[in-house]
Design a protein around this motif. Structure first.
Motif: not given
Lengths: 139, 315
Positions: B200-206, B240-241, B293-297, B304-307
């Protein structure tokens, strides 16, 4: 041979070529065995010998000294001080047990900074050549 | 970071996580990349300076001490290595134990290997030691035991011990070397229980796990439901909120790849679950409980990409 007998020492110059050739012959491509820069990044002053080469040298030492008929049964080694290029390792061996045609030999490989390897080799000796048809004597 | 220096209970719980791997397979159905052959025997004997006539000629046998060489993956990598072994090594990597050195090798030779023999092998993770400090650095010894077969017959056993360690400080380079690469953040341990999260993180979905029996949400990802123990689940995507539920500011000890001081926050997602993360967009001393705060990647490096969560944008 009897318990307490020693094998003649074997001096092995630790060249860069030996370390790299041994690593590649044993299919060990870990960078610390061929790339000095990456070895230093990992906290080692230079490349160092891999354990498979040490194992091969310990086996060679015992069969060199006991003759080509000697057959290795077990080789158990522990590494200590690393073998870096420019050093010399001297292998020595002492018979610690004898049971029929089987010997147990304690092997130590010492280099300029300490004991590179300590280990135990169990080796089977060839049957003694028949001595003029007489029954075989004890080894 | 899990195995902090001197943290007795942390070290114990990390060791417990490592010990789960004892008895699990390290290699299943491994197969030598080449059958036993005269060329590799000759290369070995040349390197070792071994002129034993038993290793040449029509009745040649392989040097017994080559046993492990027939099982090596070489540059093309290991075949048959188990998920369990990869997970164990990844767990140690993530704790900073990124270097490896072999310390012990115990081999027993049951029958000679001859050119033409096909080599197969299975190995088990025999033991993982408590944390040890050595001259090289601090880490854990991992012992594996391998059974090697030649044409299906037992040919030898091979017990092997490695030290997986965090290198002690490297000596100062003797010559101006290229600038050392910046240490990378620890890698997440991705396993079959949390693979979906990282996909999911790879697709920018938490993605949050949801129990399909009782609908309870859970995070972080786990195999079963804490509320009803069901093993069935699906996922919901976080909107994301979030708000900062709690936080600490890390000053000491410094870890490679992190620049203290920095805030580590526990945020509560709008969906109700909480997650440990970093806060971006706000200095560490301006983070406050209750802050929206709001989610970003965050792209940490090429792999490596992290939420993470950004604060302060509407302030």
């Amino acid at each position: 041979m009897n318990i307490g007998d020693t094998l003649d020492p074997l001096e092995i110059p630790i060249t860069r070529t030996l370390i790299v050739a041994g690593a590649i012959a044993s299919r060990d491509y870990q960078d610390v065995h061929h790339d000095a820069h990456l070895a230093r990044e990992k906290g080692s002053p230079d490349i160092f010998m891999n354990i498979l080469t040490t194992n091969g040298l310990v086996g060679r030492y015992v069969t060199d000294r006991l003759g080509p008929g000697a057959v290795l049964r077990k080789v158990a080694i522990r590494l200590g001080a690393p073998n870096h290029p420019g050093d010399t390792m001297t292998l020595t061996g002492t018979v610690t047990a004898a049971d029929g045609d089987t010997l147990e030999i304690r092997v130590v490989g010492a280099n300029g900074i300490g004991h590179h390897v300590t280990g135990t080799v169990t080796v089977a000796l060839p049957a003694p050549p028949p001595a003029g048809g007489a029954s075989g004597g004890a080894a | 970071m899990t195995a902090g220096d001197g943290g007795g209970s942390e070290a114990a719980s990390f060791l417990a996580r490592l010990r789960v791997f004892e008895g699990l397979p390290a290699v299943t159905g491994g197969r030598g990349k080449d059958p036993v052959n005269a060329a590799m025997i000759r290369h070995w004997c040349e390197a070792m300076g071994d002129t034993n006539p038993a290793y040449t000629g029509p009745d040649a046998v392989a040097p017994p001490t080559m046993l492990q060489a027939w099982t090596m993956g070489g540059l093309s990598g290991h075949g048959g290595r188990s998920d369990a072994y990869d997970e164990l090594l990844a767990l140690l990597d993530a704790a900073g134990c990124t270097s490896v050195v072999a310390t012990d090798c115990e081999q027993e030779y049951l029958r000679p290997l001859r050119p033409g023999d096909t080599v197969t092998f299975d190995a088990v993770i025999e033991s993982v030691s408590p944390r040890k400090t050595t001259r090289l650095g601090t880490g854990h010894f991992v012992t594996t035991r391998m059974d090697v077969l030649a044409d299906g017959e037992p040919a030898g056993t091979h017990r092997f011990r490695i030290l997986k360690y965090a290198p002690a400080a490297a000596p100062a380079p003797t010559a101006p070397a290229r600038a050392p690469a910046r240490p990378r953040r620890p890698r997440p341990v991705v396993n079959r229980d949390n693979q979906g999260f990282w996909d999911g993180v790879r697709e920018h979905r938490l993605l949050i796990q949801r129990c399909t029996s009782c609908t309870a949400l859970r995070f972080p990802w786990l195999p079963g439901c804490n509320a009803c123990a069901s093993l069935e689940w699906d996922t919901v995507q976080a909107c994301g909120e979030a708000t900062v539920f709690s936080y600490v500011v890390m000053h000491h000890p410094p870890f490679p790849a992190f620049d203290p001081p920095y805030a580590v926050a526990l945020v509560e997602l709008a969906e109700g679950v909480r997650m440990t993360t970093n806060i971006t967009g706000v200095p560490h001393d301006r983070v406050r409980i209750g802050m929206p705060v709001r989610l970003e990647f965050l792209r940490v490096d090429e792999d490596l990409e992290l939420p993470v969560f950004r604060g302060g944008s509407e302030a």
